[in-house]
Design a protein around this motif. Sequence first.
Motif, PDB file in Angstrom:
ATOM      1  N   LYS A  46       6.782 -11.260  10.099  1.00  0.00           N
ATOM      2  CA  LYS A  46       6.682  -9.940  10.788  1.00  0.00           C
ATOM      3  C   LYS A  46       6.282  -8.751   9.605  1.00  0.00           C
ATOM      4  CE  LYS A  46      10.065  -9.596  14.256  1.00  0.00           C
ATOM      5  NZ  LYS A  46      11.307  -9.677  14.228  1.00  0.00           N
ATOM      6  N   ASN A  47       6.471  -8.888   8.389  1.00  0.00           N
ATOM      7  CA  ASN A  47       6.522  -7.682   7.377  1.00  0.00           C
ATOM      8  C   ASN A  47       5.505  -7.978   6.174  1.00  0.00           C
ATOM      9  OD1 ASN A  47       8.572  -5.965   8.651  1.00  0.00           O
ATOM     10  ND2 ASN A  47       9.825  -7.651   8.379  1.00  0.00           N
ATOM     11  N   CYS A  48       5.219  -9.304   5.943  1.00  0.00           N
ATOM     12  CA  CYS A  48       4.793  -9.650   4.703  1.00  0.00           C
ATOM     13  C   CYS A  48       3.470 -10.398   4.890  1.00  0.00           C
ATOM     14  CB  CYS A  48       5.538 -10.300   3.890  1.00  0.00           C
ATOM     15  SG  CYS A  48       7.417  -9.989   4.000  1.00  0.00           S
ATOM     16  N   ALA A  49       3.315 -11.200   5.863  1.00  0.00           N
ATOM     17  CA  ALA A  49       2.212 -12.100   6.175  1.00  0.00           C
ATOM     18  C   ALA A  49       0.782 -11.323   6.359  1.00  0.00           C
ATOM     19  CB  ALA A  49       2.564 -12.837   7.242  1.00  0.00           C
ATOM     20  N   SER A  50       1.028 -10.106   6.677  1.00  0.00           N
ATOM     21  CA  SER A  50      -0.584  -9.591   6.832  1.00  0.00           C
ATOM     22  C   SER A  50      -1.046  -9.132   5.316  1.00  0.00           C
ATOM     23  CB  SER A  50      -0.014  -8.084   7.637  1.00  0.00           C
ATOM     24  OG  SER A  50       0.990  -7.353   6.744  1.00  0.00           O
ATOM     25  N   CYS A  51      -0.357  -9.104   4.454  1.00  0.00           N
ATOM     26  CA  CYS A  51      -1.066  -9.063   2.956  1.00  0.00           C
ATOM     27  C   CYS A  51      -0.802 -10.563   2.149  1.00  0.00           C
ATOM     28  CB  CYS A  51      -0.146  -7.957   2.342  1.00  0.00           C
ATOM     29  SG  CYS A  51      -0.561  -6.182   2.895  1.00  0.00           S
ATOM     30  N   HIS A  52       0.150 -11.105   2.545  1.00  0.00           N
ATOM     31  CA  HIS A  52       0.576 -12.458   1.716  1.00  0.00           C
ATOM     32  C   HIS A  52      -0.108 -13.550   2.315  1.00  0.00           C
ATOM     33  CE1 HIS A  52       2.544 -10.451  -1.605  1.00  0.00           C
ATOM     34  NE2 HIS A  52       3.269  -9.610  -0.807  1.00  0.00           N
ATOM     35  N   GLY A  53      -0.132 -13.476   3.784  1.00  0.00           N
ATOM     36  CA  GLY A  53      -0.480 -14.674   4.684  1.00  0.00           C
ATOM     37  C   GLY A  53       0.531 -15.702   4.756  1.00  0.00           C
ATOM     38  N   GLY A  62      -4.945  -7.158  -2.436  1.00  0.00           N
ATOM     39  CA  GLY A  62      -4.484  -7.198  -4.037  1.00  0.00           C
ATOM     40  C   GLY A  62      -3.318  -7.883  -4.070  1.00  0.00           C
ATOM     41  N   ALA A  63      -2.543  -8.156  -2.628  1.00  0.00           N
ATOM     42  CA  ALA A  63      -1.175  -9.002  -2.992  1.00  0.00           C
ATOM     43  C   ALA A  63      -1.378 -10.161  -3.790  1.00  0.00           C
ATOM     44  CB  ALA A  63      -0.820  -9.414  -1.387  1.00  0.00           C
ATOM     45  N   LYS A  64      -0.081 -10.330  -4.355  1.00  0.00           N
ATOM     46  CA  LYS A  64      -0.068 -11.315  -5.346  1.00  0.00           C
ATOM     47  C   LYS A  64       0.225 -12.581  -4.821  1.00  0.00           C
ATOM     48  CE  LYS A  64      -0.126  -9.303  -9.704  1.00  0.00           C
ATOM     49  NZ  LYS A  64       1.064  -8.799 -10.230  1.00  0.00           N
ATOM     50  N   ASP A  65      -0.316 -13.762  -5.274  1.00  0.00           N
ATOM     51  CA  ASP A  65      -0.232 -15.064  -4.621  1.00  0.00           C
ATOM     52  C   ASP A  65       1.463 -15.459  -4.977  1.00  0.00           C
ATOM     53  OD1 ASP A  65       0.140 -17.859  -4.053  1.00  0.00           O
ATOM     54  OD2 ASP A  65      -1.547 -18.375  -5.174  1.00  0.00           O
ATOM     55  N   SER A  68       2.349 -18.675  -6.857  1.00  0.00           N
ATOM     56  CA  SER A  68       2.504 -18.993  -8.359  1.00  0.00           C
ATOM     57  C   SER A  68       3.216 -17.789  -9.020  1.00  0.00           C
ATOM     58  CB  SER A  68       0.832 -18.921  -8.761  1.00  0.00           C
ATOM     59  OG  SER A  68       0.430 -17.661  -8.529  1.00  0.00           O
ATOM     60  N   SER A  69       3.817 -17.061  -8.059  1.00  0.00           N
ATOM     61  CA  SER A  69       4.872 -16.030  -8.681  1.00  0.00           C
ATOM     62  C   SER A  69       5.993 -16.751  -9.266  1.00  0.00           C
ATOM     63  CB  SER A  69       5.189 -15.175  -7.483  1.00  0.00           C
ATOM     64  OG  SER A  69       6.318 -14.300  -8.105  1.00  0.00           O
ATOM     65  N   ARG A  70       6.504 -16.193 -10.248  1.00  0.00           N
ATOM     66  CA  ARG A  70       7.670 -16.804 -10.916  1.00  0.00           C
ATOM     67  C   ARG A  70       8.775 -15.673 -11.330  1.00  0.00           C
ATOM     68  NH1 ARG A  70       5.699 -20.478  -9.406  1.00  0.00           N
ATOM     69  NH2 ARG A  70       5.063 -22.284  -9.857  1.00  0.00           N
ATOM     70  N   LYS A  84       5.653  -1.615  -4.969  1.00  0.00           N
ATOM     71  CA  LYS A  84       4.713  -1.476  -6.499  1.00  0.00           C
ATOM     72  C   LYS A  84       3.120  -1.533  -6.069  1.00  0.00           C
ATOM     73  CE  LYS A  84       4.454  -4.386 -10.522  1.00  0.00           C
ATOM     74  NZ  LYS A  84       4.480  -5.593 -11.457  1.00  0.00           N
ATOM     75  N   ASN A  85       2.616  -0.594  -6.931  1.00  0.00           N
ATOM     76  CA  ASN A  85       1.163  -0.400  -6.293  1.00  0.00           C
ATOM     77  C   ASN A  85       0.750  -0.208  -5.045  1.00  0.00           C
ATOM     78  OD1 ASN A  85       0.715   0.215  -9.120  1.00  0.00           O
ATOM     79  ND2 ASN A  85       0.536  -2.247  -9.586  1.00  0.00           N
ATOM     80  N   ALA A  86       0.030  -1.258  -4.492  1.00  0.00           N
ATOM     81  CA  ALA A  86      -0.368  -1.067  -3.079  1.00  0.00           C
ATOM     82  C   ALA A  86       0.654  -1.947  -2.158  1.00  0.00           C
ATOM     83  CB  ALA A  86      -1.627  -2.109  -2.983  1.00  0.00           C
ATOM     84  N   MET A  87       1.688  -2.390  -2.666  1.00  0.00           N
ATOM     85  CA  MET A  87       2.848  -2.895  -1.971  1.00  0.00           C
ATOM     86  C   MET A  87       3.790  -1.814  -1.294  1.00  0.00           C
ATOM     87  SD  MET A  87       5.270  -6.215  -2.162  1.00  0.00           S
ATOM     88  CE  MET A  87       6.744  -6.298  -1.489  1.00  0.00           C
ATOM     89  N   PRO A  88       3.942  -1.531  -0.251  1.00  0.00           N
ATOM     90  CA  PRO A  88       5.117  -0.416   0.143  1.00  0.00           C
ATOM     91  C   PRO A  88       6.408  -0.887   0.011  1.00  0.00           C
ATOM     92  CG  PRO A  88       4.117  -1.352   1.936  1.00  0.00           C
ATOM     93  CD  PRO A  88       3.337  -1.951   0.906  1.00  0.00           C
ATOM     94  N   ALA A  89       7.301  -0.104   0.024  1.00  0.00           N
ATOM     95  CA  ALA A  89       8.632  -0.458  -0.006  1.00  0.00           C
ATOM     96  C   ALA A  89       8.968  -1.153   1.092  1.00  0.00           C
ATOM     97  CB  ALA A  89       9.787   0.716  -0.361  1.00  0.00           C
ATOM     98  N   MET A  90       9.915  -2.081   0.997  1.00  0.00           N
ATOM     99  CA  MET A  90      10.249  -2.698   2.643  1.00  0.00           C
ATOM    100  C   MET A  90      11.665  -2.247   3.170  1.00  0.00           C
ATOM    101  SD  MET A  90       7.843  -4.875   3.518  1.00  0.00           S
ATOM    102  CE  MET A  90       6.333  -4.430   2.679  1.00  0.00           C
ATOM    103  N   SER A  91      11.768  -0.956   3.592  1.00  0.00           N
ATOM    104  CA  SER A  91      12.886  -0.466   3.750  1.00  0.00           C
ATOM    105  C   SER A  91      13.722  -1.237   4.857  1.00  0.00           C
ATOM    106  CB  SER A  91      12.802   0.961   4.439  1.00  0.00           C
ATOM    107  OG  SER A  91      11.749   1.163   5.305  1.00  0.00           O
ATOM    108  N   SER A 102      17.754 -13.490   2.486  1.00  0.00           N
ATOM    109  CA  SER A 102      16.878 -14.390   3.203  1.00  0.00           C
ATOM    110  C   SER A 102      15.535 -14.322   2.919  1.00  0.00           C
ATOM    111  CB  SER A 102      17.043 -14.090   4.575  1.00  0.00           C
ATOM    112  OG  SER A 102      18.394 -14.204   5.214  1.00  0.00           O
ATOM    113  N   VAL A 103      15.041 -13.210   2.729  1.00  0.00           N
ATOM    114  CA  VAL A 103      13.493 -13.162   2.427  1.00  0.00           C
ATOM    115  C   VAL A 103      13.251 -13.449   0.665  1.00  0.00           C
ATOM    116  CG1 VAL A 103      11.623 -11.478   1.834  1.00  0.00           C
ATOM    117  CG2 VAL A 103      12.902 -11.489   3.949  1.00  0.00           C
ATOM    118  N   ILE A 104      14.136 -13.229   0.006  1.00  0.00           N
ATOM    119  CA  ILE A 104      14.115 -13.583  -1.461  1.00  0.00           C
ATOM    120  C   ILE A 104      14.054 -15.163  -1.500  1.00  0.00           C
ATOM    121  CG2 ILE A 104      15.027 -13.700  -3.796  1.00  0.00           C
ATOM    122  CD1 ILE A 104      15.790 -10.710  -3.181  1.00  0.00           C
TER     123      ILE A 104
END
Length: 112
Positions: A46-53, A62-65, A68-70, A84-91, A102-104
């Motif tokens: 619902k909240n992340c896939a539009s940028c992160h897929g 410009g969303a990070k992959d 490969s994030s660690r 962070k930058n183009a990523m909005p806070a996920m209130s 759960s999201v983490i």
Amino acid sequence: MVLNFFILSSFAFILFSCGPQDEKTSFTEDAVEAKVIPRGEELFLKNCASCHGNDGKLGNSGAKDLSSSRLPDEEIRTILEEGKNAMPAMSILMEQSSDMDSVIAYVKKFRK
Ligand code: HEC
């Protein structure tokens, strides 16, 4: 009376002898995962896939992959709370701390 005690104690024996302790622990962990991961997936789609897929790799705006994030949990949490930058806070994730967890847990599933 003696017979009664015998029946009761064999009943108790049956109750408490259902498998070794470590089986119970992994059952509990499985139960937590069974709840946390589907909730994380729902929130992510619902909240992340539009940028992160759907697989975390899309990279829109410009969303990070995420595969490969660690980043450690605490840094993921900070980015989700503050943006962070183009990523909005996920209130939306701050309404319930279990949603944040759960999201983490879910985004870390993308890691190879
Ligand atoms: C508007 C597009 C957008 C949305 C929606 C979005 N993100 Fe992001 N995300 C980004 C961008 C852009 C970055 C890179 C930020 C930077 O470092 O400049 C990023 C970075 C991240 C990172 C850090 C990765 C790293 O290793 O640095 C994580 C984790 C993350 N996003 C998770 C999420 C989650 C979880 C959600 C949904 C709750 C979400 N994002 C929603 C655009 C977005």
